[in-house]
Design a protein around this motif. Structure first.
Motif, PDB file in Angstrom:
ATOM      1  N   GLN A   1      -3.966   8.510  -5.108  1.00 31.16           N
ATOM      2  CA  GLN A   1      -3.424   7.147  -5.156  1.00 31.16           C
ATOM      3  C   GLN A   1      -2.932   6.630  -3.805  1.00 31.16           C
ATOM      4  O   GLN A   1      -2.334   5.556  -3.731  1.00 31.16           O
ATOM      5  CB  GLN A   1      -2.284   7.046  -6.195  1.00 31.16           C
ATOM      6  N   CYS A   2      -3.185   7.381  -2.735  1.00 28.83           N
ATOM      7  CA  CYS A   2      -2.822   6.884  -1.412  1.00 28.83           C
ATOM      8  C   CYS A   2      -3.938   5.994  -0.869  1.00 28.83           C
ATOM      9  O   CYS A   2      -5.121   6.319  -0.997  1.00 28.83           O
ATOM     10  CB  CYS A   2      -2.570   8.041  -0.444  1.00 28.83           C
ATOM     11  N   ASP A   3      -3.554   4.904  -0.263  1.00 25.64           N
ATOM     12  CA  ASP A   3      -4.528   4.013   0.358  1.00 25.64           C
ATOM     13  C   ASP A   3      -4.913   4.486   1.753  1.00 25.64           C
ATOM     14  O   ASP A   3      -5.987   4.147   2.256  1.00 25.64           O
ATOM     15  CB  ASP A   3      -3.941   2.595   0.462  1.00 25.64           C
ATOM     16  N   ALA A   4      -4.032   5.260   2.360  1.00 26.33           N
ATOM     17  CA  ALA A   4      -4.288   5.711   3.728  1.00 26.33           C
ATOM     18  C   ALA A   4      -3.518   6.992   4.001  1.00 26.33           C
ATOM     19  O   ALA A   4      -2.519   7.300   3.348  1.00 26.33           O
ATOM     20  CB  ALA A   4      -3.889   4.634   4.729  1.00 26.33           C
ATOM     21  N   THR A   5      -4.022   7.722   4.991  1.00 23.16           N
ATOM     22  CA  THR A   5      -3.336   8.907   5.503  1.00 23.16           C
ATOM     23  C   THR A   5      -3.252   8.772   7.012  1.00 23.16           C
ATOM     24  O   THR A   5      -4.237   8.444   7.672  1.00 23.16           O
ATOM     25  CB  THR A   5      -4.098  10.197   5.143  1.00 23.16           C
TER      26      THR A   5
ATOM     27  N   MET B   1      -4.543  17.625  -3.059  1.00 24.07           N
ATOM     28  CA  MET B   1      -5.184  16.594  -3.875  1.00 24.07           C
ATOM     29  C   MET B   1      -4.147  15.717  -4.559  1.00 24.07           C
ATOM     30  O   MET B   1      -4.270  14.490  -4.592  1.00 24.07           O
ATOM     31  CB  MET B   1      -6.119  17.229  -4.901  1.00 24.07           C
ATOM     32  N   GLU B   2      -3.105  16.337  -5.076  1.00 23.90           N
ATOM     33  CA  GLU B   2      -2.044  15.572  -5.728  1.00 23.90           C
ATOM     34  C   GLU B   2      -1.301  14.707  -4.719  1.00 23.90           C
ATOM     35  O   GLU B   2      -0.931  13.564  -5.003  1.00 23.90           O
ATOM     36  CB  GLU B   2      -1.067  16.520  -6.417  1.00 23.90           C
TER      37      GLU B   2
ATOM     38  N   THR C   1       0.833  -1.193   0.000  1.00 25.35           N
ATOM     39  CA  THR C   1       0.000   0.000   0.000  1.00 25.35           C
ATOM     40  C   THR C   1       0.870   1.246   0.000  1.00 25.35           C
ATOM     41  O   THR C   1       2.083   1.175   0.218  1.00 25.35           O
ATOM     42  CB  THR C   1      -0.902   0.029   1.253  1.00 25.35           C
ATOM     43  N   THR C   2       0.226   2.377  -0.232  1.00 21.47           N
ATOM     44  CA  THR C   2       0.908   3.664  -0.125  1.00 21.47           C
ATOM     45  C   THR C   2       0.202   4.486   0.938  1.00 21.47           C
ATOM     46  O   THR C   2      -1.011   4.690   0.877  1.00 21.47           O
ATOM     47  CB  THR C   2       0.876   4.427  -1.460  1.00 21.47           C
ATOM     48  N   THR C   3       0.968   4.931   1.924  1.00 27.07           N
ATOM     49  CA  THR C   3       0.411   5.702   3.032  1.00 27.07           C
ATOM     50  C   THR C   3       1.082   7.063   3.106  1.00 27.07           C
ATOM     51  O   THR C   3       2.312   7.160   3.086  1.00 27.07           O
ATOM     52  CB  THR C   3       0.606   4.970   4.370  1.00 27.07           C
ATOM     53  N   LEU C   4       0.272   8.105   3.196  1.00 23.72           N
ATOM     54  CA  LEU C   4       0.779   9.443   3.440  1.00 23.72           C
ATOM     55  C   LEU C   4       0.879   9.654   4.942  1.00 23.72           C
ATOM     56  O   LEU C   4      -0.092   9.427   5.666  1.00 23.72           O
ATOM     57  CB  LEU C   4      -0.163  10.492   2.832  1.00 23.72           C
ATOM     58  N   VAL C   5       2.043  10.069   5.416  1.00 18.78           N
ATOM     59  CA  VAL C   5       2.238  10.344   6.833  1.00 18.78           C
ATOM     60  C   VAL C   5       2.584  11.826   6.995  1.00 18.78           C
ATOM     61  O   VAL C   5       3.545  12.315   6.407  1.00 18.78           O
ATOM     62  CB  VAL C   5       3.358   9.478   7.437  1.00 18.78           C
ATOM     63  N   VAL C   6       1.787  12.520   7.804  1.00 16.76           N
ATOM     64  CA  VAL C   6       2.097  13.914   8.128  1.00 16.76           C
ATOM     65  C   VAL C   6       2.441  13.964   9.615  1.00 16.76           C
ATOM     66  O   VAL C   6       1.929  13.198  10.410  1.00 16.76           O
ATOM     67  CB  VAL C   6       0.926  14.859   7.794  1.00 16.76           C
TER      68      VAL C   6
ATOM     69  N   LYS D   1     -11.778   5.185  -5.008  1.00 17.66           N
ATOM     70  CA  LYS D   1     -10.812   4.337  -4.306  1.00 17.66           C
ATOM     71  C   LYS D   1     -11.056   4.444  -2.805  1.00 17.66           C
ATOM     72  O   LYS D   1     -11.143   5.540  -2.250  1.00 17.66           O
ATOM     73  CB  LYS D   1      -9.396   4.807  -4.637  1.00 17.66           C
ATOM     74  N   LYS D   2     -11.188   3.308  -2.121  1.00 16.98           N
ATOM     75  CA  LYS D   2     -11.386   3.324  -0.678  1.00 16.98           C
ATOM     76  C   LYS D   2     -10.119   3.840   0.007  1.00 16.98           C
ATOM     77  O   LYS D   2      -8.999   3.534  -0.412  1.00 16.98           O
ATOM     78  CB  LYS D   2     -11.720   1.932  -0.161  1.00 16.98           C
ATOM     79  N   ALA D   3     -10.314   4.607   1.054  1.00 15.72           N
ATOM     80  CA  ALA D   3      -9.170   5.171   1.769  1.00 15.72           C
ATOM     81  C   ALA D   3      -9.415   5.121   3.271  1.00 15.72           C
ATOM     82  O   ALA D   3     -10.557   5.108   3.743  1.00 15.72           O
ATOM     83  CB  ALA D   3      -8.927   6.612   1.326  1.00 15.72           C
ATOM     84  N   LYS D   4      -8.295   5.094   4.021  1.00 15.99           N
ATOM     85  CA  LYS D   4      -8.346   5.090   5.478  1.00 15.99           C
ATOM     86  C   LYS D   4      -7.652   6.342   6.000  1.00 15.99           C
ATOM     87  O   LYS D   4      -6.702   6.831   5.396  1.00 15.99           O
ATOM     88  CB  LYS D   4      -7.653   3.842   6.033  1.00 15.99           C
ATOM     89  N   PHE D   5      -8.137   6.819   7.136  1.00 14.71           N
ATOM     90  CA  PHE D   5      -7.557   8.013   7.754  1.00 14.71           C
ATOM     91  C   PHE D   5      -7.364   7.722   9.239  1.00 14.71           C
ATOM     92  O   PHE D   5      -8.324   7.380   9.940  1.00 14.71           O
ATOM     93  CB  PHE D   5      -8.483   9.215   7.576  1.00 14.71           C
ATOM     94  N   ILE D   6      -6.120   7.827   9.716  1.00  9.65           N
ATOM     95  CA  ILE D   6      -5.837   7.621  11.137  1.00  9.65           C
ATOM     96  C   ILE D   6      -5.278   8.915  11.723  1.00  9.65           C
ATOM     97  O   ILE D   6      -4.366   9.527  11.169  1.00  9.65           O
ATOM     98  CB  ILE D   6      -4.840   6.477  11.364  1.00  9.65           C
TER      99      ILE D   6
END
Length: 256
Positions: free
Chosen positions: A81-85, A76-77, A5-10, A128-133
């Motif tokens: 294509q991220c599966d999760a943030t 947005m960019e 998967t691809t996860t964005l981490v802030v 696309k389904k996405a998750k947010f934690i």
């Protein structure tokens, strides 16, 4: 093995965020991170696991920026294509960090990221389904009222924190915002609320639906690595995600 998967981490250079990034990479996942200093992130990864920045460089994409300075199109960019943030954002423990601007860092970042994900989904024929934690704290009550009632003394302290400490108010406002986001079946969230945070390595941990100890402390704590592990486990384990989505679990080190 979990799917890649691809996860964005802030908040990736923070004390917990660096563990989230590292553990995702160690589990063969792709990570995107927005940080003010790329070198600081790389150094922090190497502090936890020597040579991690080199070993996992092909799976780590870093963008140097202040998150709230990015435009809506940029966000947005970033989330496309991220599966999760995963948001590990928080205020620095300093006078400027607690009382300076931005006072609504976590709230504003959460709203803008959530809006960016939904904006991307609105343009997709099959969203696309996405998750947010989101990372929170046991001091922030669940807005749905399902936490056990705190003692008078604890509620008084929460009142003082709410009106005297902007970061606490920011966290409460964020929790209230995300609690209301249940109308999009393609964007699911959870808010992880750790108890007293400590440094240390990842080990066994426990999760509960509400706080199990006093606001004034007790014999329970949790390492930042375990908080990260709980989030990564949820992202990569369907049964865990299904158990905790749309909830605000608390997390503690396992005493056994």
């Amino acid at each position: 093995m979990a799917a890649i998967t691809t996860t964005l981490v802030v908040g990736a250079t923070g004390a917990t965020g660096k563990h989230v990034v590292l553990q995702l990479l160690q589990r063969k996942q792709h990570v995107k991170a927005v940080v003010r200093s790329k070198q600081r992130l790389l150094d922090s990864l190497d502090e936890v696991a020597p040579n991690a920045s080199t070993e996992f460089s092909s799976s780590l994409e870093i963008q140097e920026a202040s998150l709230l300075d990015l435009s809506d199109d940029d966000l947005m960019e970033l989330t496309r294509q991220c599966d999760a943030t995963v948001s590990c954002l928080g205020h620095n423990i300093s006078i400027q960090g607690m009382f300076g601007h931005p006072r609504r860092l976590v709230t504003d970042a959460t709203k803008r990221l959530y809006n960016a994900i939904e904006a991307n989904q609105s343009k997709e024929a099959e969203p696309k389904k996405a998750k947010f934690i989101l990372i929170g704290t046991v001091a922030v009550p669940n807005p749905n009222g399902e936490d056990d009632k705190r003692t008078f003394g604890e509620r008084f302290v929460q009142f003082l924190l709410r009106y005297m400490l902007p970061p606490h108010r920011d966290n409460e406002t964020t929790a209230a915002y995300i609690q209301g986001k249940t109308d999009n079946p393609n964007l699911e969230w959870t808010v992880v609320r750790p108890t007293e945070l400590t440094d240390g390595s990842a080990s066994k941990y426990e999760m509960f639906s509400k706080p199990i100890d006093s606001l004034f402390g007790g014999d329970r704590s949790v390492t930042r690595a375990n908080v990260a592990q709980s989030m990564v486990d949820m992202l990569l384990t369907k049964s865990l995600w299904d158990e905790w989505k749309f909830k605000m679990p608390t997390v503690y080190d396992d005493l056994n």
